[in-house]
Design a protein around this motif. Structure first.
Motif, PDB file in Angstrom:
ATOM      1  N   SER A 559       0.828  -1.206   0.000  1.00 15.71           N
ATOM      2  CA  SER A 559       0.000   0.000   0.000  1.00 15.71           C
ATOM      3  C   SER A 559       0.866   1.261   0.000  1.00 15.71           C
ATOM      4  CB  SER A 559      -0.937  -0.011   1.209  1.00 15.71           C
ATOM      5  OG  SER A 559      -1.744   1.141   1.227  1.00 15.71           O
ATOM      6  N   GLU A 560       1.931   1.261   0.805  1.00 16.62           N
ATOM      7  CA  GLU A 560       2.855   2.398   0.835  1.00 16.62           C
ATOM      8  C   GLU A 560       3.536   2.580  -0.525  1.00 16.62           C
ATOM      9  OE1 GLU A 560       4.117   4.733   3.245  1.00 16.62           O
ATOM     10  OE2 GLU A 560       2.146   4.269   4.106  1.00 16.62           O
ATOM     11  N   MET A 561       3.892   1.470  -1.153  1.00 20.40           N
ATOM     12  CA  MET A 561       4.521   1.543  -2.467  1.00 20.40           C
ATOM     13  C   MET A 561       3.580   2.200  -3.484  1.00 20.40           C
ATOM     14  SD  MET A 561       6.255  -2.276  -2.375  1.00 20.40           S
ATOM     15  CE  MET A 561       6.213  -2.437  -4.148  1.00 20.40           C
ATOM     16  N   LEU A 562       2.312   1.789  -3.469  1.00 20.27           N
ATOM     17  CA  LEU A 562       1.345   2.360  -4.408  1.00 20.27           C
ATOM     18  C   LEU A 562       1.101   3.842  -4.120  1.00 20.27           C
ATOM     19  CD1 LEU A 562      -1.194  -0.621  -4.568  1.00 20.27           C
ATOM     20  CD2 LEU A 562       0.293   0.161  -6.420  1.00 20.27           C
ATOM     21  N   ASP A 563       1.188   4.217  -2.845  1.00 22.95           N
ATOM     22  CA  ASP A 563       0.993   5.633  -2.488  1.00 22.95           C
ATOM     23  C   ASP A 563       2.036   6.529  -3.153  1.00 22.95           C
ATOM     24  OD1 ASP A 563      -1.234   5.146  -0.977  1.00 22.95           O
ATOM     25  OD2 ASP A 563      -0.218   5.189   0.963  1.00 22.95           O
ATOM     26  N   THR A 564       3.242   5.980  -3.386  1.00 22.92           N
ATOM     27  CA  THR A 564       4.284   6.802  -4.021  1.00 22.92           C
ATOM     28  C   THR A 564       3.927   7.156  -5.454  1.00 22.92           C
ATOM     29  OG1 THR A 564       5.550   4.886  -4.824  1.00 22.92           O
ATOM     30  CG2 THR A 564       6.070   5.684  -2.600  1.00 22.92           C
ATOM     31  N   LEU A 565       2.975   6.394  -6.045  1.00 26.40           N
ATOM     32  CA  LEU A 565       2.596   6.633  -7.445  1.00 26.40           C
ATOM     33  C   LEU A 565       1.366   7.525  -7.572  1.00 26.40           C
ATOM     34  CD1 LEU A 565       3.110   3.009  -8.851  1.00 26.40           C
ATOM     35  CD2 LEU A 565       4.686   4.944  -8.999  1.00 26.40           C
ATOM     36  N   ASN A 566       0.717   7.831  -6.445  1.00 25.98           N
ATOM     37  CA  ASN A 566      -0.446   8.719  -6.497  1.00 25.98           C
ATOM     38  C   ASN A 566      -0.033  10.091  -7.038  1.00 25.98           C
ATOM     39  OD1 ASN A 566      -2.335   6.893  -5.521  1.00 25.98           O
ATOM     40  ND2 ASN A 566      -1.956   7.419  -3.373  1.00 25.98           N
ATOM     41  N   ILE A 571      -1.608   5.424 -11.937  1.00 28.23           N
ATOM     42  CA  ILE A 571      -2.652   4.549 -11.402  1.00 28.23           C
ATOM     43  C   ILE A 571      -3.897   5.325 -11.040  1.00 28.23           C
ATOM     44  CG2 ILE A 571      -0.967   2.904 -10.515  1.00 28.23           C
ATOM     45  CD1 ILE A 571      -1.480   4.018  -7.715  1.00 28.23           C
ATOM     46  N   GLY A 572      -5.023   4.564 -10.937  1.00 32.31           N
ATOM     47  CA  GLY A 572      -6.280   5.122 -10.480  1.00 32.31           C
ATOM     48  C   GLY A 572      -6.583   4.628  -9.088  1.00 32.31           C
ATOM     49  N   ASP A 573      -7.467   3.605  -8.982  1.00 33.10           N
ATOM     50  CA  ASP A 573      -7.883   3.064  -7.678  1.00 33.10           C
ATOM     51  C   ASP A 573      -6.801   2.148  -7.124  1.00 33.10           C
ATOM     52  OD1 ASP A 573      -9.102   1.757  -5.543  1.00 33.10           O
ATOM     53  OD2 ASP A 573     -11.082   1.879  -6.474  1.00 33.10           O
ATOM     54  N   SER A 574      -6.059   2.647  -6.135  1.00 33.42           N
ATOM     55  CA  SER A 574      -4.943   1.863  -5.595  1.00 33.42           C
ATOM     56  C   SER A 574      -5.425   0.691  -4.743  1.00 33.42           C
ATOM     57  CB  SER A 574      -4.003   2.758  -4.777  1.00 33.42           C
ATOM     58  OG  SER A 574      -4.700   3.366  -3.710  1.00 33.42           O
ATOM     59  N   ASP A 575      -6.628   0.773  -4.164  1.00 38.51           N
ATOM     60  CA  ASP A 575      -7.139  -0.333  -3.335  1.00 38.51           C
ATOM     61  C   ASP A 575      -7.359  -1.587  -4.176  1.00 38.51           C
ATOM     62  OD1 ASP A 575      -7.090   1.226  -1.071  1.00 38.51           O
ATOM     63  OD2 ASP A 575      -9.199   1.837  -1.223  1.00 38.51           O
ATOM     64  N   ILE A 576      -7.918  -1.401  -5.366  1.00 37.70           N
ATOM     65  CA  ILE A 576      -8.136  -2.554  -6.254  1.00 37.70           C
ATOM     66  C   ILE A 576      -6.801  -3.143  -6.702  1.00 37.70           C
ATOM     67  CG2 ILE A 576      -8.990  -3.227  -8.533  1.00 37.70           C
ATOM     68  CD1 ILE A 576     -11.304  -1.322  -8.130  1.00 37.70           C
ATOM     69  N   LEU A 577      -5.831  -2.286  -6.996  1.00 45.88           N
ATOM     70  CA  LEU A 577      -4.511  -2.774  -7.411  1.00 45.88           C
ATOM     71  C   LEU A 577      -3.834  -3.539  -6.288  1.00 45.88           C
ATOM     72  CD1 LEU A 577      -3.118   0.269  -9.434  1.00 45.88           C
ATOM     73  CD2 LEU A 577      -4.221  -1.800 -10.290  1.00 45.88           C
ATOM     74  N   LEU A 578      -4.018  -3.075  -5.056  1.00 45.62           N
ATOM     75  CA  LEU A 578      -3.440  -3.787  -3.912  1.00 45.62           C
ATOM     76  C   LEU A 578      -4.005  -5.200  -3.837  1.00 45.62           C
ATOM     77  CD1 LEU A 578      -1.750  -3.882  -1.326  1.00 45.62           C
ATOM     78  CD2 LEU A 578      -3.681  -2.841  -0.104  1.00 45.62           C
ATOM     79  N   SER A 604      -4.111  -3.942 -15.276  1.00 41.90           N
ATOM     80  CA  SER A 604      -5.456  -3.602 -14.816  1.00 41.90           C
ATOM     81  C   SER A 604      -5.966  -2.380 -15.574  1.00 41.90           C
ATOM     82  CB  SER A 604      -5.438  -3.315 -13.315  1.00 41.90           C
ATOM     83  OG  SER A 604      -6.652  -2.736 -12.889  1.00 41.90           O
ATOM     84  N   SER A 605      -7.290  -2.283 -15.679  1.00 43.27           N
ATOM     85  CA  SER A 605      -7.896  -1.093 -16.278  1.00 43.27           C
ATOM     86  C   SER A 605      -7.719   0.122 -15.376  1.00 43.27           C
ATOM     87  CB  SER A 605      -9.388  -1.349 -16.533  1.00 43.27           C
ATOM     88  OG  SER A 605     -10.043  -1.711 -15.328  1.00 43.27           O
ATOM     89  N   HIS A 606      -7.303  -0.100 -14.112  1.00 44.43           N
ATOM     90  CA  HIS A 606      -7.054   1.001 -13.177  1.00 44.43           C
ATOM     91  C   HIS A 606      -5.607   1.505 -13.273  1.00 44.43           C
ATOM     92  CE1 HIS A 606     -10.953   0.511 -11.203  1.00 44.43           C
ATOM     93  NE2 HIS A 606     -10.756  -0.789 -11.324  1.00 44.43           N
ATOM     94  N   ILE A 607      -4.855   0.961 -14.226  1.00 41.83           N
ATOM     95  CA  ILE A 607      -3.504   1.456 -14.507  1.00 41.83           C
ATOM     96  C   ILE A 607      -3.554   2.178 -15.851  1.00 41.83           C
ATOM     97  CG2 ILE A 607      -1.087   0.822 -14.889  1.00 41.83           C
ATOM     98  CD1 ILE A 607      -1.665  -1.708 -13.192  1.00 41.83           C
ATOM     99  N   HIS A 608      -3.103   3.418 -15.881  1.00 44.94           N
ATOM    100  CA  HIS A 608      -3.263   4.253 -17.071  1.00 44.94           C
ATOM    101  C   HIS A 608      -2.050   4.236 -17.993  1.00 44.94           C
ATOM    102  CE1 HIS A 608      -6.772   5.423 -14.938  1.00 44.94           C
ATOM    103  NE2 HIS A 608      -6.135   6.151 -14.033  1.00 44.94           N
ATOM    104  N   MET A 609      -0.885   3.935 -17.461  1.00 46.61           N
ATOM    105  CA  MET A 609       0.320   3.855 -18.287  1.00 46.61           C
ATOM    106  C   MET A 609       1.312   2.903 -17.618  1.00 46.61           C
ATOM    107  SD  MET A 609       2.052   7.603 -17.504  1.00 46.61           S
ATOM    108  CE  MET A 609       0.527   8.519 -17.696  1.00 46.61           C
ATOM    109  N   SER A 610       2.190   2.321 -18.430  1.00 46.80           N
ATOM    110  CA  SER A 610       3.174   1.376 -17.892  1.00 46.80           C
ATOM    111  C   SER A 610       4.133   2.083 -16.950  1.00 46.80           C
ATOM    112  CB  SER A 610       3.953   0.722 -19.032  1.00 46.80           C
ATOM    113  OG  SER A 610       3.079   0.023 -19.887  1.00 46.80           O
ATOM    114  N   SER A 611       4.559   1.337 -15.926  1.00 50.03           N
ATOM    115  CA  SER A 611       5.416   1.938 -14.902  1.00 50.03           C
ATOM    116  C   SER A 611       6.362   0.891 -14.332  1.00 50.03           C
ATOM    117  CB  SER A 611       4.549   2.513 -13.776  1.00 50.03           C
ATOM    118  OG  SER A 611       5.319   2.845 -12.645  1.00 50.03           O
ATOM    119  N   LEU A 612       7.578   1.349 -13.993  1.00 50.13           N
ATOM    120  CA  LEU A 612       8.590   0.497 -13.381  1.00 50.13           C
ATOM    121  C   LEU A 612       9.202   1.276 -12.222  1.00 50.13           C
ATOM    122  CD1 LEU A 612      10.007  -2.276 -13.887  1.00 50.13           C
ATOM    123  CD2 LEU A 612      11.768  -1.009 -15.121  1.00 50.13           C
TER     124      LEU A 612
END
Length: 689
Positions: A559-566, A571-578, A604-612
């Motif tokens: 969850s903390e990792m996904l927060d860095t991408l907000n 990304i869109g909905d980070s809860d679904i991605l988690l 996921s459809s909640h990801i808008h562009m590729s990321s690394l």
């Protein structure tokens, strides 16, 4: 002396009646069975011949010939004239019994089965003993009681699963989608085709295609066929009154659970009108569930090809073959991609105990005998805790054989598309054989039978298929993936007498060829641009974050990792991605072997562009299997991904098996990692040119 079946007698008589080699395809044509059935029967026939001191000689490019002393041949002829044939082979008998029991509404008497099959009751009991473990794999029970008979009990859903598996194990794609079944006169074969709804299968397929859903077009051929078979079986079961009793039996409690319910209702309405069949609400719900599961399984098929463990298997297998041959297989990306795509479902089938059939096993053993032993040894050295059958080794040999024969493309003037039933291994082997033997043919690509049936004729000059197609006979030519000498001549004659004649004139043909080459060149340029754009974007967006996860478990850390991408637009909905990331971690290991580095990835459809992005953790986290990791690489991509983007992300996944990159990810800074990735991806791009 073993009992001989009518089919085996017919094949042996054919071999006795010729003085030279005869191909498996010619035997199949003369006896009315499939080539796969011929190869399967040859194993039992060889055992029968040994009792007479005879053997089968197989010569590459020529065919099969019966060899031995004249005395043995005479004794065999006498035996065939005097011996009564078994009505059915042991395998056919078991298929007959399963078909009868899976469709029966009430118990079947053992005596009735024995009478129908012309064997003893004891033989039927022995068959049922062998069938019981297979039946139980689907949650069904084989009930046998004296005076009562025998029946298969369980849910309707489980019976449908069993029927689909039985069909997958005993039928070719040609049998299902070809115009004329290859074993039409065989009662057992006809029973199985009827049980899976062969008569309605193409109606179901056409209705499915006419829905014009984007997700069906994206399905791999094997998944499309599984879905089609599931739908055809459903139609058949509804037709004969074997309907699902309740939503609970289907495993769904509310219609609102289904994102596909509206589309399913439209599909069922169209299909019902065409077939004159009414589907109850619960069956619509069940079909919606089929669509849901197919989409879910496809959307979770990521650019990392499932899990890193699978990539390690491909890497170790390739390295083992390299050690034994000295050939540079590691530089062949087509080989790696083909193995990754093939091995995952193959291992799944082996773990499930599904019978693997390879109709080309006999010719492969003869034509690639040395390579077969090498691949077998390479697999055994891996100690996979699985028994890998020879049929699967044969498929792997086809991948490596295609790699060995792969040559630089030459200028060609006949555009061909390939259709192969055995998957990527046979299509790539056939493509490379064509490159070597007939460089004038340009292979435009490998496509499925249902794409070939709908492809505009001006888009190609020639369809080359290894299976029967639902097309007119003059629309395609059928050959084997091994491309024998006879088939090369057959193909040349077909091109001269059919393909070239259909072109208005040599001048118009050359002009068309020029237009196609120009168009192909532009398509390649667009593809190269797509790859380059994806590489540049990924490298520019790459970020390294030290993460203070003191006192956090895995979900909190992710969850903390996904927060860095907000706020980054990634990304869109980070809860679904988690949830998706945690689901993947439970499904398969994310850890790079022999490291404390893990790759977490999803689409996921909640990801808008590729990321690394890279995260070094202050406190190690515990993954499934009690494995601690200190570094996590997070790879995200949209659900809809171009072929070029997929290639780039797959290449990055493969690079993780390189110890140099692992060391950089664990120890070095962002700039050094970016420089390494840039260098490796540029090398990948240059090799594509």
């Amino acid at each position: 002396m073993r009992k001989i079946t009518a089919r085996q007698r017919q094949i042996i008589f054919l071999l006795l009646g010729v003085n030279e080699e005869i191909t498996a395809a010619e035997i199949a044509g003369s006896t009315g069975v499939s080539v796969r059935t011929v190869h399967r029967e040859m194993e039992d026939i060889e055992q029968i011949l040994r009792d007479f001191g005879l053997d089968l000689s197989r010569k590459s490019g020529k065919g099969i010939q019966l060899t031995g002393l004249e005395a043995g041949l005479a004794e065999l002829r006498k035996f065939l004239q005097e011996e009564k044939t078994a009505e059915y082979s042991g395998e056919d008998r078991k298929v007959y019994e399963l078909c009868l029991l899976l469709e029966a509404e009430e118990p079947v008497k053992l005596f009735s089965l024995a009478h129908s099959l012309k064997v003893t009751v004891a033989s039927i009991s022995y068959d049922l003993d062998e069938l019981e473990p297979w039946v139980q794999k689907f949650g069904l029970q084989l009930v046998r009681r004296r005076g009562y008979g025998v029946e298969i009990t369980g849910s309707e859903i489980d019976k449908r699963r069993a029927i689909c598996r039985l069909a997958a194990e005993h039928l070719d794609q040609s049998d299902l989608v070809g115009h004329a079944p290859q074993m039409e006169g065989n009662l057992v074969f006809s029973m199985l085709l009827a049980m899976v709804g062969k008569n309605n299968l193409m109606n179901v397929e056409n209705t499915l295609w006419d829905m014009e859903w984007s997700w069906t077009v994206e399905l791999p051929e094997i998944v499309y066929m599984e879905l089609l078979l599931g739908l055809a079986v459903t139609v058949r079961r509804v037709e004969i009154g074997r309907r699902i009793d309740s939503a609970e039996e289907a495993g769904y409690s509310r219609m609102s659970d289904h994102r596909n319910i509206a589309g399913t209702e439209q599909f069922v309405h169209k299909l019902g009108e065409q077939l004159g069949l009414e589907f109850p609400k619960i069956e619509i719900l069940y079909i919606a569930g089929l669509f849901d599961r197919v989409q879910d399984s496809f959307s979770t098929a990521d650019f990392a090809y499932g899990d890193i463990g699978l990539m390690e298997i491909v890497y170790r297998l390739t390295e083992n073959v390299i050690k034994r041959t000295g050939l540079p297989f590691q530089s062949d990306r087509s080989l790696r991609e083909g193995l990754l795509e093939h091995i995952d479902p193959a291992l799944k089938r082996i773990r499930e105990g599904t019978r693997i059939r390879n109709p080309l096993l006999g010719p492969i053993r003869k034509d690639y005998e040395f390579l077969f032993h090498i691949v077998r040894s390479a697999v055994e050295d891996m100690e996979l805790d699985l028994e890998i059958p020879d049929e699967e080794i044969g498929f792997l040999v086809m991948h490596f054989g295609a790699s060995i024969e792969r040559l630089n493309q030459l200028r060609r003037n006949v555009r061909a598309i390939l259709v192969c039933a055995s998957g990527l291994s046979s299509s790539r082997l056939l493509a490379t054989r064509l490159m070597k033997e007939m460089p004038q043919i340009e292979v435009l690509g490998n496509i499925s039978w249902y794409e070939a049936a709908r492809m505009r004729e001006e888009e190609y000059d020639l369809i080359i298929s290894t299976i029967d197609l639902p097309l007119a006979k003059d629309r395609y030519i059928k050959i084997s993936p091994l491309l024998t000498r006879e088939e090369i001549e057959k193909l040349l004659n077909y091109i001269q007498n059919t393909t070239f004649k259909e072109n208005a004139s040599p001048a118009s043909f050359l002009e068309t060829g020029k237009e196609v080459r120009d168009e192909a060149a532009f398509d390649r340029m667009k593809s190269y641009k797509g790859i380059l754009d994806e590489m540049v974007s990924l490298i520019e967006r790459f970020r390294f974050y030290p993460l203070d996860n003191e006192g956090m478990n895995l979900p909190a850390t992710l969850s903390e990792m996904l927060d860095t991408l907000n706020g980054s637009g990634v990304i869109g909905d980070s809860d679904i991605l988690l949830e998706r990331l945690l689901e993947r971690e439970k499904m398969a290991s994310q850890v790079i072997p022999d490291t404390r580095l893990a790759l977490f990835h999803t689409r996921s459809s909640h990801i808008h562009m590729s990321s690394l992005s890279l995260y070094r953790l202050r406190q190690p986290v515990l993954l499934e299997g009690n494995t601690e990791v200190k570094v996590i690489l997070l790879m995200l991509a949209p659900r809809k991904l171009s072929k070029e983007s997929l290639e780039v992300l797959s290449e990055i996944s493969a690079l993780l098996l390189n110890s140099e990159l692992v060391r950089l990810l664990e120890e070095r800074n962002e700039a050094e990692i970016r420089q390494y990735l840039s260098s490796e991806l540029l090398r990948f791009f240059e090799n594509k040119m």
